[in-house]
Design a protein around this motif. Structure first.
Motif, PDB file in Angstrom:
ATOM      1  N   ALA A  92      17.800  48.863 -41.725  1.00 24.53           N
ATOM      2  CA  ALA A  92      17.861  47.941 -40.596  1.00 24.53           C
ATOM      3  C   ALA A  92      17.408  48.646 -39.319  1.00 24.53           C
ATOM      4  CB  ALA A  92      19.280  47.404 -40.427  1.00 24.53           C
ATOM      5  N   ALA A  93      16.709  47.904 -38.473  1.00 21.21           N
ATOM      6  CA  ALA A  93      16.248  48.398 -37.182  1.00 21.21           C
ATOM      7  C   ALA A  93      15.881  47.188 -36.329  1.00 21.21           C
ATOM      8  CB  ALA A  93      15.036  49.326 -37.352  1.00 21.21           C
ATOM      9  N   PRO A  94      15.802  47.340 -35.007  1.00 18.98           N
ATOM     10  CA  PRO A  94      15.504  46.184 -34.152  1.00 18.98           C
ATOM     11  C   PRO A  94      14.213  45.457 -34.516  1.00 18.98           C
ATOM     12  CG  PRO A  94      16.298  48.001 -32.829  1.00 18.98           C
ATOM     13  CD  PRO A  94      16.145  48.535 -34.219  1.00 18.98           C
ATOM     14  N   ASN A  95      13.181  46.196 -34.906  1.00 15.30           N
ATOM     15  CA  ASN A  95      11.917  45.531 -35.227  1.00 15.30           C
ATOM     16  C   ASN A  95      11.907  44.972 -36.645  1.00 15.30           C
ATOM     17  OD1 ASN A  95      11.773  48.398 -36.076  1.00 15.30           O
ATOM     18  ND2 ASN A  95       9.767  47.812 -36.841  1.00 15.30           N
ATOM     19  N   VAL A  96      12.813  45.456 -37.513  1.00 18.25           N
ATOM     20  CA  VAL A  96      12.813  45.036 -38.907  1.00 18.25           C
ATOM     21  C   VAL A  96      13.592  43.745 -39.109  1.00 18.25           C
ATOM     22  CG1 VAL A  96      13.481  45.694 -41.254  1.00 18.25           C
ATOM     23  CG2 VAL A  96      12.495  47.395 -39.720  1.00 18.25           C
ATOM     24  N   ILE A  97      14.695  43.561 -38.372  1.00 21.51           N
ATOM     25  CA  ILE A  97      15.547  42.399 -38.618  1.00 21.51           C
ATOM     26  C   ILE A  97      15.408  41.321 -37.543  1.00 21.51           C
ATOM     27  CG2 ILE A  97      17.202  43.796 -39.889  1.00 21.51           C
ATOM     28  CD1 ILE A  97      19.073  43.545 -37.465  1.00 21.51           C
ATOM     29  N   ASN A 100      13.456  42.484 -32.120  1.00 19.15           N
ATOM     30  CA  ASN A 100      12.328  42.639 -31.197  1.00 19.15           C
ATOM     31  C   ASN A 100      11.530  41.352 -31.060  1.00 19.15           C
ATOM     32  OD1 ASN A 100      13.068  45.294 -30.876  1.00 19.15           O
ATOM     33  ND2 ASN A 100      11.106  46.145 -31.484  1.00 19.15           N
ATOM     34  N   ALA A 101      11.253  40.694 -32.182  1.00 17.93           N
ATOM     35  CA  ALA A 101      10.434  39.483 -32.136  1.00 17.93           C
ATOM     36  C   ALA A 101      11.162  38.360 -31.384  1.00 17.93           C
ATOM     37  CB  ALA A 101      10.092  39.034 -33.549  1.00 17.93           C
ATOM     38  N   GLY A 102      12.472  38.227 -31.602  1.00 17.22           N
ATOM     39  CA  GLY A 102      13.238  37.223 -30.871  1.00 17.22           C
ATOM     40  C   GLY A 102      13.234  37.499 -29.381  1.00 17.22           C
ATOM     41  N   LEU A 134      21.337  37.047 -35.148  1.00 20.74           N
ATOM     42  CA  LEU A 134      22.287  36.080 -35.718  1.00 20.74           C
ATOM     43  C   LEU A 134      21.619  35.194 -36.765  1.00 20.74           C
ATOM     44  CD1 LEU A 134      24.356  35.012 -32.574  1.00 20.74           C
ATOM     45  CD2 LEU A 134      25.016  36.573 -34.412  1.00 20.74           C
ATOM     46  N   LEU A 135      20.361  34.820 -36.517  1.00 21.06           N
ATOM     47  CA  LEU A 135      19.641  34.008 -37.496  1.00 21.06           C
ATOM     48  C   LEU A 135      19.406  34.779 -38.792  1.00 21.06           C
ATOM     49  CD1 LEU A 135      18.204  31.397 -38.195  1.00 21.06           C
ATOM     50  CD2 LEU A 135      16.152  32.251 -37.020  1.00 21.06           C
ATOM     51  N   VAL A 136      19.041  36.047 -38.667  1.00 23.19           N
ATOM     52  CA  VAL A 136      18.834  36.879 -39.854  1.00 23.19           C
ATOM     53  C   VAL A 136      20.138  37.043 -40.628  1.00 23.19           C
ATOM     54  CG1 VAL A 136      18.281  39.214 -40.632  1.00 23.19           C
ATOM     55  CG2 VAL A 136      16.834  38.092 -38.940  1.00 23.19           C
ATOM     56  N   LEU A 137      21.237  37.288 -39.910  1.00 22.85           N
ATOM     57  CA  LEU A 137      22.530  37.432 -40.581  1.00 22.85           C
ATOM     58  C   LEU A 137      22.937  36.144 -41.294  1.00 22.85           C
ATOM     59  CD1 LEU A 137      24.607  39.483 -37.975  1.00 22.85           C
ATOM     60  CD2 LEU A 137      23.732  40.254 -40.181  1.00 22.85           C
ATOM     61  N   ALA A 156      10.792  37.431 -42.319  1.00 25.65           N
ATOM     62  CA  ALA A 156      10.497  36.000 -42.163  1.00 25.65           C
ATOM     63  C   ALA A 156      10.785  35.522 -40.744  1.00 25.65           C
ATOM     64  CB  ALA A 156      11.316  35.198 -43.176  1.00 25.65           C
ATOM     65  N   VAL A 157      11.937  35.914 -40.202  1.00 28.73           N
ATOM     66  CA  VAL A 157      12.302  35.490 -38.845  1.00 28.73           C
ATOM     67  C   VAL A 157      11.347  36.094 -37.823  1.00 28.73           C
ATOM     68  CG1 VAL A 157      14.091  35.685 -37.077  1.00 28.73           C
ATOM     69  CG2 VAL A 157      14.710  35.047 -39.398  1.00 28.73           C
TER      70      VAL A 157
END
Length: 344
Positions: A92-97, A100-102, A134-137, A156-157
């Motif tokens: 897990a990392a900010p750009n992976v889950i 960053n994109a959000g 939160l969406l990924v979780l 995907a997110v």
């Protein structure tokens, strides 16, 4: 089930070394570029005693850029450390889950609808980062919260939010100046006025993470252990993820969609200082992330001087193989355990 915790017998020298690395990277960042500036002239410019082109280059170009690298690197590294610890997932990392994109999607919306309200950008980025995680979780929980499910949900997110960024910029082409640098991550042409709002967000979130370091230590022992000790595991997990989102969102607001700092730096510092103390690990991650991003930026702007690469390109070239290595390493662990169990 308790997690395996890496311990270190000499964490203080490692912290000192990481601090020296960050300081050396900052000095090199101020000195090196298309035109090299001697350290003496750099010091004179910082003390207000310099004049001429060299002093202007230092004060108005390299100093904001160096401060941006240090701040974004520290914020993303601490965010990745918190996310990996709270989710118990080394991938897990900010750009992976999707964090960053959000953050990038909400930053683009804010820049399109309120272009003059620059102080709101870090807070918009925070909301986007929090919404992304939160969406990924939610997706991972509904489909089976395995490590690979979390990563796939994040991919995907991130794709959905990236499409949203493209849609915003199609309707508002001038929403993000230097969109290429924003998309891959870059710290060129920064000004202190863009960094300061994010600095206060990062500082507040960082101090809050440090204040919760003791609770993080208990949470890392497992949810059942935390509950048996009277710790509200689920609310604490959400608070820590919100702080991680604030850190990553603030970095994205001025540095763009930088990837892999939040993945590489936590693994690097965890092997240096161990996981016996979350407070020590967070401090080490901040120093390591700051030094890592600053050094990558130096490479990005000197390797093809006088032309520059966005620092995100260098990070992707470094982080891509590192992420593949982590995937192979995680996949090989169960196989080794099954073989050992068969021999037993």
């Amino acid at each position: 089930m308790k997690r395996l915790r890496i311990s270190s017998t000499r964490p203080e020298p490692a912290l000192l070394g990481l601090g020296l690395l960050a300081a050396l990277a900052a000095l090199l960042s101020l000195c090196l570029g298309a035109a090299a500036v001697p350290p003496g002239e750099v010091l004179a410019a910082l003390l207000g005693r310099g004049s001429g082109p060299a002093a202007r280059i230092i004060l108005y170009a390299r100093l904001p850029r160096t401060c941006g690298c240090l701040l974004a690197g520290a914020a993303l590294a601490v965010s990745g450390t918190v996310i990996q610890g709270v989710l118990g997932n080394p991938l897990a990392a900010p750009n992976v889950i999707g964090v960053n994109a959000g953050a990038g999607f909400f930053t683009a919306i804010c820049a399109a609808l309120w272009p003059t309200w620059t102080a709101a950008v870090p807070f918009a980025a925070f909301l986007g980062a929090l919404g992304g995680v939160l969406l990924v979780l939610f997706i991972a929980e509904r489909t089976g919260a395995s490590r690979m499910t979390l990563v796939l949900a994040g991919v995907a997110v991130s794709g959905m939010f990236s499409a949203g960024i493209d849609a915003v910029l199609t309707l508002y082409p001038d929403a993000l100046n230097g969109y290429t640098d924003f998309r891959v991550g870059g710290v060129a042409n920064l000004a202190m006025s863009r960094i300061l709002p994010a600095f206060w967000v990062v500082l507040a979130a960082f101090l809050l993470v440090l204040s919760l370091a003791g609770e993080m230590d208990v949470l890392l022992l497992g949810e059942e252990t935390a509950r048996s000790l009277g710790l509200p595991a689920r609310p604490l997990r959400l608070v820590l993820l919100a702080l991680a989102a604030a850190l990553a969102g603030a970095a994205v607001s001025f540095a763009g969609l930088l990837g892999f700092v939040g993945l590489i730096a936590p693994h690097m510092t965890r092997r240096l200082v161990g996981e016996d103390s979350s407070a020590r690990l967070v401090l080490a991650a901040a120093l390591g992330g700051a030094g890592l991003l600053t050094l990558c930026d130096i490479v990005a702007r000197t390797i093809f001087a006088p032309y520059e690469l966005p620092v995100g390109v260098v990070l992707s070239l470094l982080g891509g193989p590192f992420f593949i290595w982590l995937l192979v390493r995680q996949k090989s662990r169960p196989s080794r355990r099954r073989k050992e169990a068969g021999r037993a």
